[in-house]
Scaffold this active site. Structure first.
Site, PDB file in Angstrom:
ATOM      1  N   ASN A  11     -88.016  31.139 -70.535  1.00  0.00           N
ATOM      2  CA  ASN A  11     -87.687  31.846 -69.358  1.00  0.00           C
ATOM      3  C   ASN A  11     -88.926  32.901 -69.287  1.00  0.00           C
ATOM      4  O   ASN A  11     -89.087  34.009 -69.931  1.00  0.00           O
ATOM      5  CB  ASN A  11     -86.497  32.480 -69.361  1.00  0.00           C
ATOM      6  CG  ASN A  11     -85.884  33.651 -68.329  1.00  0.00           C
ATOM      7  OD1 ASN A  11     -86.785  33.545 -67.318  1.00  0.00           O
ATOM      8  ND2 ASN A  11     -85.029  34.114 -68.673  1.00  0.00           N
ATOM      9  N   TRP A  12     -89.750  32.590 -68.204  1.00  0.00           N
ATOM     10  CA  TRP A  12     -91.087  33.543 -68.098  1.00  0.00           C
ATOM     11  C   TRP A  12     -90.816  34.690 -67.272  1.00  0.00           C
ATOM     12  O   TRP A  12     -91.638  35.627 -67.344  1.00  0.00           O
ATOM     13  CB  TRP A  12     -92.017  32.790 -67.345  1.00  0.00           C
ATOM     14  CG  TRP A  12     -92.519  31.434 -68.008  1.00  0.00           C
ATOM     15  CD1 TRP A  12     -92.031  31.052 -69.290  1.00  0.00           C
ATOM     16  CD2 TRP A  12     -93.428  30.441 -67.343  1.00  0.00           C
ATOM     17  NE1 TRP A  12     -92.893  29.761 -69.654  1.00  0.00           N
ATOM     18  CE2 TRP A  12     -93.604  29.258 -68.677  1.00  0.00           C
ATOM     19  CE3 TRP A  12     -94.354  30.346 -66.384  1.00  0.00           C
ATOM     20  CZ2 TRP A  12     -94.473  28.353 -68.249  1.00  0.00           C
ATOM     21  CZ3 TRP A  12     -95.049  29.516 -66.149  1.00  0.00           C
ATOM     22  CH2 TRP A  12     -95.143  28.328 -67.190  1.00  0.00           C
ATOM     23  N   LYS A  13     -89.547  34.889 -66.872  1.00  0.00           N
ATOM     24  CA  LYS A  13     -89.243  36.221 -66.240  1.00  0.00           C
ATOM     25  C   LYS A  13     -90.342  36.608 -65.066  1.00  0.00           C
ATOM     26  O   LYS A  13     -90.921  35.705 -64.577  1.00  0.00           O
ATOM     27  CB  LYS A  13     -88.830  37.408 -67.185  1.00  0.00           C
ATOM     28  CG  LYS A  13     -87.519  36.617 -68.046  1.00  0.00           C
ATOM     29  CD  LYS A  13     -87.278  37.679 -68.893  1.00  0.00           C
ATOM     30  CE  LYS A  13     -86.333  37.226 -69.922  1.00  0.00           C
ATOM     31  NZ  LYS A  13     -85.683  38.207 -70.958  1.00  0.00           N
ATOM     32  N   HIS A  97     -77.986  35.108 -65.537  1.00  0.00           N
ATOM     33  CA  HIS A  97     -78.778  35.865 -66.886  1.00  0.00           C
ATOM     34  C   HIS A  97     -78.266  37.302 -66.898  1.00  0.00           C
ATOM     35  O   HIS A  97     -78.067  37.838 -65.801  1.00  0.00           O
ATOM     36  CB  HIS A  97     -80.351  35.737 -66.481  1.00  0.00           C
ATOM     37  CG  HIS A  97     -80.907  36.153 -67.476  1.00  0.00           C
ATOM     38  ND1 HIS A  97     -81.196  37.620 -68.099  1.00  0.00           N
ATOM     39  CD2 HIS A  97     -81.632  35.549 -68.667  1.00  0.00           C
ATOM     40  CE1 HIS A  97     -82.029  37.622 -68.948  1.00  0.00           C
ATOM     41  NE2 HIS A  97     -82.137  36.447 -69.505  1.00  0.00           N
ATOM     42  N   GLU A  99     -79.812  39.865 -66.755  1.00  0.00           N
ATOM     43  CA  GLU A  99     -80.576  40.879 -66.349  1.00  0.00           C
ATOM     44  C   GLU A  99     -80.361  40.959 -64.834  1.00  0.00           C
ATOM     45  O   GLU A  99     -80.422  41.816 -64.235  1.00  0.00           O
ATOM     46  CB  GLU A  99     -82.231  40.603 -66.427  1.00  0.00           C
ATOM     47  CG  GLU A  99     -82.486  41.066 -67.864  1.00  0.00           C
ATOM     48  CD  GLU A  99     -83.861  40.252 -68.558  1.00  0.00           C
ATOM     49  OE1 GLU A  99     -84.584  39.484 -67.766  1.00  0.00           O
ATOM     50  OE2 GLU A  99     -84.098  40.346 -69.570  1.00  0.00           O
ATOM     51  N   GLU A 169     -76.213  34.555 -74.814  1.00  0.00           N
ATOM     52  CA  GLU A 169     -77.304  35.563 -74.948  1.00  0.00           C
ATOM     53  C   GLU A 169     -76.808  37.055 -75.085  1.00  0.00           C
ATOM     54  O   GLU A 169     -76.461  37.601 -74.197  1.00  0.00           O
ATOM     55  CB  GLU A 169     -78.229  35.564 -73.787  1.00  0.00           C
ATOM     56  CG  GLU A 169     -79.092  34.186 -73.433  1.00  0.00           C
ATOM     57  CD  GLU A 169     -80.160  34.534 -72.581  1.00  0.00           C
ATOM     58  OE1 GLU A 169     -81.322  34.163 -73.235  1.00  0.00           O
ATOM     59  OE2 GLU A 169     -80.062  35.014 -71.545  1.00  0.00           O
ATOM     60  N   GLY A 175     -84.776  40.656 -75.440  1.00  0.00           N
ATOM     61  CA  GLY A 175     -86.112  41.520 -75.415  1.00  0.00           C
ATOM     62  C   GLY A 175     -86.134  42.728 -76.418  1.00  0.00           C
ATOM     63  O   GLY A 175     -86.947  43.603 -76.137  1.00  0.00           O
ATOM     64  N   SER A 215     -84.528  37.299 -78.367  1.00  0.00           N
ATOM     65  CA  SER A 215     -85.524  37.373 -79.442  1.00  0.00           C
ATOM     66  C   SER A 215     -85.603  36.281 -80.276  1.00  0.00           C
ATOM     67  O   SER A 215     -85.745  36.578 -81.530  1.00  0.00           O
ATOM     68  CB  SER A 215     -85.167  38.583 -80.240  1.00  0.00           C
ATOM     69  OG  SER A 215     -85.082  39.872 -79.501  1.00  0.00           O
ATOM     70  N   GLY A 236     -87.244  33.937 -74.266  1.00  0.00           N
ATOM     71  CA  GLY A 236     -87.971  34.921 -73.157  1.00  0.00           C
ATOM     72  C   GLY A 236     -89.519  35.011 -73.651  1.00  0.00           C
ATOM     73  O   GLY A 236     -90.411  34.304 -73.422  1.00  0.00           O
TER      74      GLY A 236
HETATM   75  P1  PGA Z   1     -86.096  37.272 -75.098  1.00  0.00           P
HETATM   76  O1  PGA Z   1     -85.464  37.007 -73.810  1.00  0.00           O
HETATM   77  O2  PGA Z   1     -86.422  36.074 -75.862  1.00  0.00           O
HETATM   78  O3  PGA Z   1     -87.496  38.056 -74.690  1.00  0.00           O
HETATM   79  O4  PGA Z   1     -85.239  38.251 -75.761  1.00  0.00           O
HETATM   80  C1  PGA Z   1     -84.388  36.025 -73.792  1.00  0.00           C
HETATM   81  C2  PGA Z   1     -83.780  35.728 -72.392  1.00  0.00           C
HETATM   82  O5  PGA Z   1     -83.545  36.766 -71.727  1.00  0.00           O
HETATM   83  O6  PGA Z   1     -83.660  34.755 -71.928  1.00  0.00           O
END
Ligand code: PGA
Length: 255
Positions: A11-13, A97, A99, A169, A175, A215, A236
């Site tokens: 997931n490149w966000k 997600h 976020e 998640e 993150g 993470s 991520g």
């Molecule tokens: P992260 O994000 O690996 O940077 O913790 C994972 C995600 O939000 O899908």
């Protein structure tokens, strides 16, 4: 014991320039080649989808979007439909997600609507769920999973369920560098699978991949993947470097 193919998605966000996205996509395509031992997906930002789809051609890496709208078309300024994603080369869409749930206020009824429309239009769905730190501190995680599975998947047919991947998640792990321990992940995945079994039966519970996100790094992948109910990873930060993403794919395939 059912065997489920491992599934790793990046997931490149809201990261990468167009040039960086093409370079990253090309490096992932080169590293994976036509190897199909692990289902591998990259999810770039919307504007780069067609360009990244182009550099993935000839490899077995699939492409997904990070979000999708809940209606098929119409007056929804700024939104992107499932059909647009498919025409851009996507086979997957991430839905729900944390976020989007927590920063953008996406409600469970909206997530369920998105899941239905995306599946009806032919996409596969990476459906995210997980508890916040406050919920874990009050030991509410199982209640949260139950509610989230029930709400997001309400009304799906068996055929549609076969195009769902669930991503557990924990919000406190995303993150933050604070990965769940393999045991914490296993406990959560096992509970989610139990809920799938109770609500949708053995076939769906045994076939649905439940992947872990939060993470994930090349160093912690093998430990997480060694758990019987952990079927892959949603990555991520570590998916923004081809070398670390490819190491995660490789580690997932080796388990
Ligand atoms: P992260 O994000 O690996 O940077 O913790 C994972 C995600 O939000 O899908």
């Amino acid at each position: 014991m059912p065997t489920r193919k491992k599934f790793v998605a990046g997931n490149w966000k809201m990261n990468t320039t167009l040039t960086e996205a093409k370079t990253l996509g090309a490096a992932v395509a080169k590293g994976v080649g036509t190897d199909e031992r692990v289902t591998t997906v990259v999810c770039p930002p919307f504007p780069w989808l067609t360009a990244v789809a182009e550099v993935l051609k000839g490899s077995s890496v699939a492409i997904g979007a990070q979000n999708v709208h809940f209606e098929k078309k119409g007056a929804f300024t700024g939104e992107v439909s499932p059909a647009m994603l498919i025409e851009s080369g996507c086979t997957y869409a991430i839905i729900g997600h944390s976020e989007r749930r927590h920063i953008l206020g996406e409600r469970e009824s909206v997530i369920n609507h998105k899941v239905h429309t995306a599946l009806e239009e032919g996409l596969h769905v990476i459906l995210c769920m997980g508890e916040t730190l406050a919920e874990r501190e009050r030991n509410l995680q199982e209640r949260v999973f139950q509610r989230q599975v029930f709400a997001a998947c309400a009304g799906l047919t068996d055929e549609q369920f076969h195009r769902i991947v669930i991503a557990y998640e924990p919000v406190w792990a995303i993150g933050t560098g604070k990965v769940a321990t393999p045991e914490q992940a296993q406990e959560a995945h096992k509970f989610v699978r139990l809920k799938l079994r109770q609500l949708y039966g053995d076939n769906i519970a045994d076939a649905t991949p439940i992947i872990y996100g939060g993470s994930v790094t090349p160093e912690n992948t093998a430990g997480l993947m060694s758990q019987s109910d952990v079927d892959g990873a949603l990555v991520g930060v570590a998916s923004l470097k081809a070398t670390s993403f490819l190491e995660i794919v490789k580690a997932a395939g080796a388990v």
